[in-house]
Design an enzyme around this catalytic site. Structure first.
Site, PDB file in Angstrom:
ATOM      1  CB  CYS C 179      -0.992   0.093   1.402  1.00 20.07           C
ATOM      2  SG  CYS C 179      -1.735  -1.423   1.555  1.00 20.07           S
ATOM      3  CG  HIS C 183      -1.880   5.202  -0.925  1.00 19.90           C
ATOM      4  ND1 HIS C 183      -2.524   6.407  -1.584  1.00 19.90           N
ATOM      5  CD2 HIS C 183      -2.186   4.221  -1.799  1.00 19.90           C
ATOM      6  CE1 HIS C 183      -3.530   6.046  -2.517  1.00 19.90           C
ATOM      7  NE2 HIS C 183      -3.416   4.734  -2.397  1.00 19.90           N
ATOM      8  NE  ARG C 227      -9.387   2.282  -3.528  1.00 19.02           N
ATOM      9  CZ  ARG C 227      -9.061   2.255  -5.078  1.00 19.02           C
ATOM     10  NH1 ARG C 227      -9.571   3.232  -5.665  1.00 19.02           N
ATOM     11  NH2 ARG C 227      -8.530   1.482  -5.568  1.00 19.02           N
ATOM     12  CB  CYS C 231      -5.738  -1.074  -3.038  1.00 18.95           C
ATOM     13  SG  CYS C 231      -6.264   0.672  -3.146  1.00 18.95           S
TER      14      CYS C 231
END
Lengths: 104, 216, 270
Positions: C179, C183, C227, C231
């Site tokens: 992730c 991010h 979401r 991802c």
């Protein structure tokens, strides 16, 4: 069964009524293919009618160019607070939905 | 600390599950009260994910670099000597083209740079994977929808020339970016088999060919 | 003559002025315009209406509604529930997000099986409508404008947060993605899409605080579960099971990082 519409109708300072309608509809154009490459059949709203005190204040003919979950906004004269407004749509499969709201 | 590092380097061939439980054991001996959340997280993930299509569960088995990079990202920065050792190990994985030809077709390269599909559980495994270079890099000027996770590569070849060392360096960077920068955000396209040798040559051409839109 | 050249150059300069910025502005402007037209409306309102109805509708083998469902603040209390989730529930002995909690209620109150409660959790079109997304939209809307205040006082809440954090930084798969690959930095974008830095309170609020949302590009309301599911798909990971512990833990990490921010969902997004 089709889902309810969200209708808001408010008397403006200039004496006109502002109507905003959000409709729940897939609005398939008939041109789109699914993941398997098959055409998704057309399914869209064809006519919309808005009635105020038994008088039609808006009638519209729609086609596949209108977006999914359409939003319709317009103003009309002659409405008073508390008056009933009826919105009805019919789609190309003959399905229909009618909802009403009071002018606030 | 250095013992632990040595352990991590040595554990490369082991599957990640074993490596993690091994680490948990070592950590437990030192500080019995501190929970090993890394091991717990892997446990939770194994129970929470399921294989679908080409995305099988073994994708959760980290290799040595992935394990070290996860720890580093979560707040334990890599010691500089470990970083160097990791880069050396990654460097050793680079395979250069057997025919020593580095450049294919920039047109195919552009297609590969544009394509973001490949290796996802939603993708058809019989289709070639893309490189998705534009997701992170600016390349040609015509494509305005580029990301900024990586640096701009506009005029890559024009600015650097296409000497043999430059071609070799770039090939190695595409093959395994972690050879130069441990824990780089860039996928190891050759090492992990994301792109084939032929596809890599096409991407090379996109970067170096004077006719390529990248060099206009 | 000189003047003329200058004007010509100026025109060229304007035309050339950062085509990227232009394309980005156009995309952002288009959505902003759409929002303006809708004013306070959001197609998510349709899901919200349906969700409010579904909450009260008897269903399942027991023919019960969800009105007695305890989302953490007591049976039937919906207002403010979303901004305190995920949280630990003593009856299940687990930390649950809203979606896994709703499944619990569908099973215990309505007598549904797990399979039945979770079928069609991600809607697509009028044929595959998802009740879950409608319920989530309504429940989230009842917390709109409130401060996100997710607790980590229970040891299992703390555990979920810590596990979620490890998952956030977990590199895996053929692309080595975590992730955090996309991010964990400010001001980055993928293609033209801005990426929130989820390791900062501001970024986490932007991320966690705006789901569920109506996705204009999909014509559907999507939840936090969706979401994160999408991802992981793009991370080239295997498929995360719906309402699984890994998703709850990751949601916990994001929610706690977003604490103190104003909850702005249901939102409308690209």
């Amino acid at each position: 069964m089709a889902d309810p519409m969200k209708i808001r109708a408010n008397l403006q300072a200039d004496g006109k009524v502002l109507v905003k309608v959000l409709m729940s509809h897939t609005m398939e154009t008939g041109q789109r293919k699914d993941s398997g490459g098959k055409l998704v059949p057309a399914h869209y709203i064809q006519s919309v009618t808005v009635t105020h005190n038994d008088k039609t204040v808006l009638s519209a003919q729609w086609g596949p160019a209108v977006s999914k979950n359409p939003f319709l906004g317009f103003r009309f004269s002659g409405g008073k607070k508390g008056d009933k407004l009826i919105v009805k749509w019919v789609d190309n499969k003959g399905e229909t939905r009618t909802d009403e709201a009071a002018i606030g | 600390m250095s013992k632990r590092r040595a352990f991590w380097l040595g554990a490369g061939a082991m599957v990640a599950a074993m490596a993690v439980s091994g680490a948990a054991f070592a950590a437990d001996k030192k500080q019995p009260k501190k929970k090993d959340y890394r091991a717990a997280a892997l446990e939770v993930m194994k129970a929470s994910f399921q294989a679908r299509g080409q995305a099988t569960l073994d994708r959760l088995n980290q290799d040595e670099a992935q394990a070290a990079c996860s720890r580093s990202a979560a707040g334990e920065p890599l010691a500089s000597d470990l970083k160097k050792k990791m880069e050396e190990a990654q460097s050793a994985t680079v395979k250069y083209p057997a025919d020593s030809k580095y450049l294919g077709s920039w047109k195919s390269g552009e297609r590969i740079a544009q394509t973001g599909r490949g290796l996802q559980f939603s993708d058809d495994p019989s289709e070639p994977a893309g490189g998705n270079c534009y997701a992170c890099h600016q390349l040609s000027q015509q494509e305005v929808a580029y990301g900024t996770i990586g640096p701009s590569l506009y005029r890559y070849g024009k600015l650097r020339g296409n000497s043999e060392p430059m071609l070799k360096y770039t090939w190695a960077k595409l093959w395994n970016a972690q050879a130069f920068n441990a824990c780089s955000d860039m996928p190891r396209f050759g090492h992990k088999g994301i792109l084939t040798e032929e596809q890599l040559k096409d991407v090379m051409a996109l970067l170096f060919d004077p006719e390529s839109p990248v060099n206009q | 003559m000189i003047r003329r050249t200058r004007i010509a150059l100026l025109a060229v300069g304007l035309a050339m002025a950062s085509p990227t910025a232009l394309a980005q502005d156009q995309a952002a402007e288009g959505i902003a315009q759409y929002r303006d037209m809708l004013e306070d409306d959001n197609p998510a309102d349709l899901w919200e209406l349906r969700g409010a109805e579904l909450w009260k509708t008897p269903g399942g083998p027991k023919g019960a509604s969800l009105e007695k469902c305890n989302l953490g603040l007591g049976p039937g209390i919906v207002k403010g529930a979303y901004v305190r989730l995920p949280r630990y529930f003593a009856d299940t002995g687990k930390v649950q997000d809203l979606e896994s909690r709703l499944i619990t209620c569908m099973m215990t109150l309505q007598g549904r099986s797990f399979e039945e409660a979770t079928k069609q959790h991600f809607g697509s079109g009028s044929e595959k409508k998802s009740n879950m997304e409608a319920l989530v939209t309504w429940i989230a809307a009842e917390s709109r404008g409130m401060k996100i205040q997710v607790s980590t006082t229970h040891p299992k809440e703390k555990d979920a947060y810590e596990v979620g954090k490890q998952i956030f930084f977990f590199h895996g798969g053929p692309h080595d993605f975590a992730c955090s690959t996309c991010h964990s930095q400010d001001g980055r974008r993928i293609r033209l899409q801005d990426l929130p830095n989820l390791t900062t309170p501001e970024g986490a609020r932007k991320g966690f605080g705006t789901w569920p949302a109506y996705r204009v590009s999909q014509g559907e309301v999507r939840t936090m579960q969706h979401r994160l599911y999408d991802c992981f798909r793009q991370q080239r990971f295997p498929e995360p099971r719906y309402a699984s512990d890994a998703i709850t833990a990751l949601t916990m990490y994001l929610a706690v990082s977003a604490n103190g921010g104003e909850f702005a969902a249901p939102a409308i997004k690209r």
